[in-house]
Design a protein around this motif. Structure first.
Motif, PDB file in Angstrom:
ATOM      1  N   TYR A  24      -1.819 110.063  -8.500  1.00  0.00           N
ATOM      2  CA  TYR A  24      -0.449 110.092  -9.024  1.00  0.00           C
ATOM      3  C   TYR A  24      -0.383 111.192 -10.069  1.00  0.00           C
ATOM      4  O   TYR A  24      -1.076 111.113 -11.090  1.00  0.00           O
ATOM      5  N   ALA A  25       0.418 112.207  -9.791  1.00  0.00           N
ATOM      6  CA  ALA A  25       0.509 113.383 -10.668  1.00  0.00           C
ATOM      7  C   ALA A  25      -0.908 113.928 -10.847  1.00  0.00           C
ATOM      8  O   ALA A  25      -1.554 114.260  -9.870  1.00  0.00           O
ATOM      9  N   ASP A  26      -1.403 113.997 -12.086  1.00  0.00           N
ATOM     10  CA  ASP A  26      -2.761 114.507 -12.288  1.00  0.00           C
ATOM     11  C   ASP A  26      -3.757 113.397 -12.611  1.00  0.00           C
ATOM     12  O   ASP A  26      -4.824 113.630 -13.152  1.00  0.00           O
ATOM     13  N   ASP A  27      -3.423 112.162 -12.253  1.00  0.00           N
ATOM     14  CA  ASP A  27      -4.303 111.016 -12.471  1.00  0.00           C
ATOM     15  C   ASP A  27      -4.816 110.489 -11.135  1.00  0.00           C
ATOM     16  O   ASP A  27      -4.166 110.634 -10.102  1.00  0.00           O
ATOM     17  N   VAL A  28      -5.979 109.877 -11.209  1.00  0.00           N
ATOM     18  CA  VAL A  28      -6.588 109.286 -10.020  1.00  0.00           C
ATOM     19  C   VAL A  28      -7.020 107.868 -10.364  1.00  0.00           C
ATOM     20  O   VAL A  28      -7.582 107.621 -11.429  1.00  0.00           O
TER      21      VAL A  28
END
Length: 86
Positions: A24-28
């Motif tokens: 999600y966006a720049d998160d995992v």
């Protein structure tokens, strides 16, 4: 757009494994479910090692201070989860 292309290579690393990965966006988010916490911890530690290695190959690093482990259970039993980013 470039991040999505790069992140997709990480998301596909876990196909066919008990680890579910969501970007999600720049998160995992890495998730695992099972009955035995020790087994899940061992598998998750291997997954974290795989993420770290993927980052090295792509010139990226993870921030261990922003990384959290959470255990959800039907019974309340406070438990230490010995995971670490290397």
């Amino acid at each position: 757009m470039i991040w999505n292309i790069i992140a997709d290579t990480l998301l596909t690393q876990f196909k066919g494994t008990p680890i579910k990965v969501i970007g999600y966006a720049d998160d995992v988010l890495l998730m695992i479910s099972g009955k035995y916490s020790q087994t899940m911890t061992t598998l998750m530690q291997k997954a974290l090692k795989k993420v770290t290695y993927w980052g090295e190959l792509n010139g990226l690093t993870c921030n261990p201070t922003k990384t959290n482990a959470m255990l959800f259970s039907m019974t309340y039993k406070k438990q230490f989860i010995p995971l670490r980013m290397q």
